[in-house]
Design an enzyme around this catalytic site. Structure first.
Site, short mmCIF file in Angstrom:
data_model
loop_
_atom_site.label_atom_id
_atom_site.label_comp_id
_atom_site.label_asym_id
_atom_site.label_seq_id
_atom_site.Cartn_x
_atom_site.Cartn_y
_atom_site.Cartn_z
NE ARG A 98 -13.02 54.58 -19.77
CZ ARG A 98 -12.30 55.61 -19.33
NH1 ARG A 98 -11.00 55.48 -19.15
NH2 ARG A 98 -12.86 56.77 -19.11
CE LYS A 133 9.26 42.35 -8.21
NZ LYS A 133 9.76 43.03 -6.99
CE LYS A 165 15.29 37.42 -9.51
NZ LYS A 165 14.06 38.18 -9.20
CD GLU A 199 18.48 37.96 -5.94
OE1 GLU A 199 17.55 38.57 -6.48
OE2 GLU A 199 18.29 37.01 -5.14
CG ASP A 220 17.85 41.41 -3.87
OD1 ASP A 220 17.18 42.31 -4.40
OD2 ASP A 220 17.35 40.53 -3.14
#
Length: 287
Positions: A98, A133, A165, A199, A220
């Site tokens: 597994r 992320k 940012k 950004e 962005d």
């Protein structure tokens, strides 16, 4: 970033989580002398990733288990393709099954999705990159899978590069300095080798940021028209990255605006695990 130390430490932790006091089922039902062979087979098309991770799960469980990879990481395959074979003590094969599959399925899913994005922008010169992320603790694995799918890695961590940012800029300029002057003062304190990205979310912010001589500007959530305008405005003075609103359906149009990089959080936070199966054959029941 997927070093041998990181690989073995993470796989060992996964094995311990899955069998903290041993594999009760295998130790109860399977004779200690039994050996087994198993085939890792694709149930659907995809791109392979995580071969060495898969093998490590078995090796750390029992060095007597042998894993032979039939395809290399980054290889595209069809349903039914034999990806690897496993042989050795049956208890160990069943215990590690597994965890080995979890890693291979997750990494191959990311590689497969990444390859689809890369195919969408083929011929444009635009690079597909991942983001931060990622699943906590598994970033190195997931980012290796992005590479196996033909994508590129963004900064690995907060320690690797400066990426300002909107919230950073709001705090940075609260003393009254302009964006340009505040960025220049901050950049002056950095080693000359440190990359700086900023950004922006509006066209009218571009010139002030470029005046600080940053390396990359992120546009962005820009519309396609604004992306084209922004690329023309930057005019090669910085690498242009597009982010936000990116999907398989929009990637090509975004790339055709002329941006250098498209960063896609979905590569790692939304990739579906690929369907791979481990078909085990008991060769010697030990009786």
């Amino acid at each position: 970033m997927l070093t041998r130390a990181v690989l073995e430490r993470t796989v060992a932790a996964a094995l311990e989580e899955d069998a903290p006091w041993g594999d009760l089922t295998s130790e109860t039902l399977i004779p200690a002398t039994a050996v087994a062979a198993a085939d890792l087979v694709a149930r659907e098309p995809g791109v392979f990733s995580g071969g060495e991770v898969f093998a490590t799960a078995f090796r750390l469980t029992d060095p007597g288990v042998r894993v032979e990879l039939a395809v290399a990481d980054g290889t595209a395959f069809e349903a039914g393709t034999l990806l690897a074979t496993v042989s050795g003590p049956a208890r160990a094969v069943l215990t590690a099954e597994r965890i080995g599959l979890n890693f291979a399925q997750r990494m191959s899913g990311i590689a497969t999705l990444t390859a689809r994005y890369v195919a969408e922008v083929a011929g444009t010169g635009t690079r597909i990159a991942d983001t931060r992320k990622t699943t906590p603790g598994l970033r190195a694995f997931e980012r290796q899978a992005v590479l196996d799918g033909g994508g590129r890695n963004h900064r690995h961590s907060l320690s690797d590069a400066v990426m300002a940012k909107d919230n950073h800029l709001a705090v940075l300029t609260q003393g009254g300095l302009s964006v340009t002057d505040a960025l220049r003062e901050a950049i002056a304190r950095l080693p000359h080798t440190t990359h700086v990205e900023v950004e922006v979310d509006r066209l009218d912010q571009i010139e002030a940021v470029l005046a600080a001589r940053i390396g990359t500007i992120m546009l962005d959530n820009f519309s396609l028209d604004d992306l084209r305008t922004g690329v023309a405005q930057v005019a090669g003075r910085a690498t242009v990255e597009a982010s936000g609103g990116v999907s398989l359906e929009t990637a090509r149009a975004i790339a055709e605006t002329g941006v250098d990089v498209i960063s896609v959080g979905a590569l790692t936070h939304s990739a579906r695990a690929l369907d791979l199966g481990l078909d085990i054959r008991i060769e010697d029941p030990g009786v």
